[in-house]
Design a protein around this motif. Structure first.
Motif, PDB file in Angstrom:
ATOM      1  N   VAL A   9       0.845  -1.204   0.000  1.00  0.00           N
ATOM      2  CA  VAL A   9       0.000   0.000   0.000  1.00  0.00           C
ATOM      3  C   VAL A   9       0.875   1.248   0.000  1.00  0.00           C
ATOM      4  N   GLY A  10       1.922   1.244   0.802  1.00  0.00           N
ATOM      5  CA  GLY A  10       2.836   2.382   0.845  1.00  0.00           C
ATOM      6  C   GLY A  10       3.508   2.646  -0.494  1.00  0.00           C
ATOM      7  N   LYS A  11       3.929   1.575  -1.169  1.00  0.00           N
ATOM      8  CA  LYS A  11       4.550   1.729  -2.492  1.00  0.00           C
ATOM      9  C   LYS A  11       3.555   2.312  -3.482  1.00  0.00           C
ATOM     10  N   ARG A  12       2.307   1.850  -3.398  1.00  0.00           N
ATOM     11  CA  ARG A  12       1.283   2.365  -4.317  1.00  0.00           C
ATOM     12  C   ARG A  12       0.984   3.840  -4.037  1.00  0.00           C
ATOM     13  N   ILE A  13       1.027   4.241  -2.781  1.00  0.00           N
ATOM     14  CA  ILE A  13       0.841   5.661  -2.453  1.00  0.00           C
ATOM     15  C   ILE A  13       1.971   6.467  -3.090  1.00  0.00           C
ATOM     16  N   ARG A  14       3.212   6.013  -2.892  1.00  0.00           N
ATOM     17  CA  ARG A  14       4.366   6.721  -3.455  1.00  0.00           C
ATOM     18  C   ARG A  14       4.301   6.758  -4.986  1.00  0.00           C
ATOM     19  N   GLN A  15       3.954   5.639  -5.603  1.00  0.00           N
ATOM     20  CA  GLN A  15       3.887   5.585  -7.062  1.00  0.00           C
ATOM     21  C   GLN A  15       2.861   6.577  -7.602  1.00  0.00           C
ATOM     22  N   ARG A  16       1.692   6.583  -7.004  1.00  0.00           N
ATOM     23  CA  ARG A  16       0.651   7.500  -7.469  1.00  0.00           C
ATOM     24  C   ARG A  16       1.059   8.953  -7.237  1.00  0.00           C
ATOM     25  N   ARG A  17       1.663   9.213  -6.086  1.00  0.00           N
ATOM     26  CA  ARG A  17       2.102  10.578  -5.777  1.00  0.00           C
ATOM     27  C   ARG A  17       3.124  11.054  -6.796  1.00  0.00           C
ATOM     28  N   LEU A  19       3.489   9.868  -9.845  1.00  0.00           N
ATOM     29  CA  LEU A  19       2.837   9.942 -11.147  1.00  0.00           C
ATOM     30  C   LEU A  19       2.095  11.259 -11.338  1.00  0.00           C
ATOM     31  N   VAL A  20       1.452  11.730 -10.293  1.00  0.00           N
ATOM     32  CA  VAL A  20       0.718  12.994 -10.405  1.00  0.00           C
ATOM     33  C   VAL A  20       1.591  14.201 -10.089  1.00  0.00           C
ATOM     34  N   GLY A  21       2.869  13.957  -9.754  1.00  0.00           N
ATOM     35  CA  GLY A  21       3.801  15.059  -9.504  1.00  0.00           C
ATOM     36  C   GLY A  21       3.538  15.804  -8.215  1.00  0.00           C
ATOM     37  N   MET A  22       3.119  15.082  -7.196  1.00  0.00           N
ATOM     38  CA  MET A  22       2.779  15.693  -5.914  1.00  0.00           C
ATOM     39  C   MET A  22       3.891  15.410  -4.889  1.00  0.00           C
ATOM     40  N   THR A  23       4.201  16.390  -4.080  1.00  0.00           N
ATOM     41  CA  THR A  23       5.194  16.195  -3.021  1.00  0.00           C
ATOM     42  C   THR A  23       4.526  15.547  -1.806  1.00  0.00           C
ATOM     43  N   GLN A  24       5.352  14.992  -0.941  1.00  0.00           N
ATOM     44  CA  GLN A  24       4.831  14.457   0.318  1.00  0.00           C
ATOM     45  C   GLN A  24       4.175  15.567   1.125  1.00  0.00           C
ATOM     46  N   GLN A  25       4.776  16.744   1.098  1.00  0.00           N
ATOM     47  CA  GLN A  25       4.234  17.883   1.839  1.00  0.00           C
ATOM     48  C   GLN A  25       2.839  18.243   1.340  1.00  0.00           C
ATOM     49  N   LYS A  26       2.668  18.316   0.032  1.00  0.00           N
ATOM     50  CA  LYS A  26       1.368  18.683  -0.546  1.00  0.00           C
ATOM     51  C   LYS A  26       0.306  17.646  -0.194  1.00  0.00           C
ATOM     52  N   LEU A  27       0.651  16.355  -0.336  1.00  0.00           N
ATOM     53  CA  LEU A  27      -0.305  15.302   0.010  1.00  0.00           C
ATOM     54  C   LEU A  27      -0.678  15.380   1.482  1.00  0.00           C
ATOM     55  N   ALA A  28       0.315  15.589   2.333  1.00  0.00           N
ATOM     56  CA  ALA A  28       0.058  15.694   3.769  1.00  0.00           C
ATOM     57  C   ALA A  28      -0.903  16.847   4.072  1.00  0.00           C
ATOM     58  N   ASP A  87      10.062  -4.622 -10.283  1.00  0.00           N
ATOM     59  CA  ASP A  87       9.275  -3.542  -9.704  1.00  0.00           C
ATOM     60  C   ASP A  87       9.464  -2.297 -10.558  1.00  0.00           C
ATOM     61  N   LEU A  88       8.917  -2.344 -11.735  1.00  0.00           N
ATOM     62  CA  LEU A  88       9.089  -1.291 -12.734  1.00  0.00           C
ATOM     63  C   LEU A  88       8.732   0.086 -12.187  1.00  0.00           C
ATOM     64  N   LEU A  89       7.664   0.157 -11.412  1.00  0.00           N
ATOM     65  CA  LEU A  89       7.230   1.455 -10.917  1.00  0.00           C
ATOM     66  C   LEU A  89       8.075   1.971  -9.755  1.00  0.00           C
ATOM     67  N   GLU A  90       9.055   1.191  -9.311  1.00  0.00           N
ATOM     68  CA  GLU A  90      10.009   1.667  -8.310  1.00  0.00           C
ATOM     69  C   GLU A  90      11.161   2.408  -8.990  1.00  0.00           C
ATOM     70  N   ASP A  91      11.269   2.279 -10.295  1.00  0.00           N
ATOM     71  CA  ASP A  91      12.347   2.878 -11.069  1.00  0.00           C
ATOM     72  C   ASP A  91      11.994   4.328 -11.377  1.00  0.00           C
ATOM     73  N   LYS A  92      12.798   5.286 -10.868  1.00  0.00           N
ATOM     74  CA  LYS A  92      12.497   6.708 -11.064  1.00  0.00           C
ATOM     75  C   LYS A  92      12.424   7.069 -12.540  1.00  0.00           C
ATOM     76  N   GLU A  93      13.328   6.513 -13.351  1.00  0.00           N
ATOM     77  CA  GLU A  93      13.317   6.812 -14.780  1.00  0.00           C
ATOM     78  C   GLU A  93      12.012   6.343 -15.419  1.00  0.00           C
ATOM     79  N   ALA A  94      11.538   5.170 -15.044  1.00  0.00           N
ATOM     80  CA  ALA A  94      10.286   4.655 -15.590  1.00  0.00           C
ATOM     81  C   ALA A  94       9.115   5.546 -15.172  1.00  0.00           C
ATOM     82  N   MET A  95       9.109   5.990 -13.921  1.00  0.00           N
ATOM     83  CA  MET A  95       8.030   6.855 -13.453  1.00  0.00           C
ATOM     84  C   MET A  95       8.067   8.204 -14.163  1.00  0.00           C
TER      85      MET A  95
END
Length: 123
Positions: A9-17, A19-28, A87-95
């Motif tokens: 779940v945590g990885k999916r949160i990070r991946q989506r964040r 993907l949409v170009g959102m910072t941790q601060q903004k999401l928080a 884990d393709l979506l863990e790769d920054k270049e892929a994201m």
């Protein structure tokens, strides 16, 4: 040790964040918590409550089910005999590539997709 589901779940949160170009601060800020809590969710160190996951999904424009997709999937399989990183979506270049792809207008994006398909068939 973090539970497998919490890590996923945590990885999916990070991946989506990402993907949409959102910072941790903004999401928080959008869900009314500190960015450090987002960090803990993304690493799986802290579990995300159902109501908080609902708020995170709303903030990032996805249903709660998004965060559980692929949980039982065979990550790292090789469809059609081609290599796919585990884990393709863990790769920054892929994201970055995915984010850039979706920033392209839809009609041009389709042509780019077809070009990539042809190039990968030749390789």
């Amino acid at each position: 040790m973090a539970h497998k589901v919490d890590e996923h779940v945590g990885k999916r949160i990070r991946q989506r964040r990402w993907l949409v170009g959102m910072t941790q601060q903004k999401l928080a800020e959008m869900v009314g918590i500190k960015f450090q809590q987002i960090q803990k969710y993304e690493t799986g160190a802290n579990r995300v409550s159902a109501s908080r996951l609902w708020d995170i999904g709303e903030a990032m424009g996805v249903n709660v089910s998004f965060f559980f997709e692929g949980l039982d999937g065979d990550v790292g399989s090789k469809p059609s005999g081609r290599f796919v990183p585990g884990d393709l979506l863990e790769d920054k270049e892929a994201m970055d590539l995915v984010r850039s792809y979706y920033a392209i207008p839809k009609n041009q994006r389709r042509r780019l997709f077809e070009l990539a398909r042809v190039l990968s068939d030749v390789a």
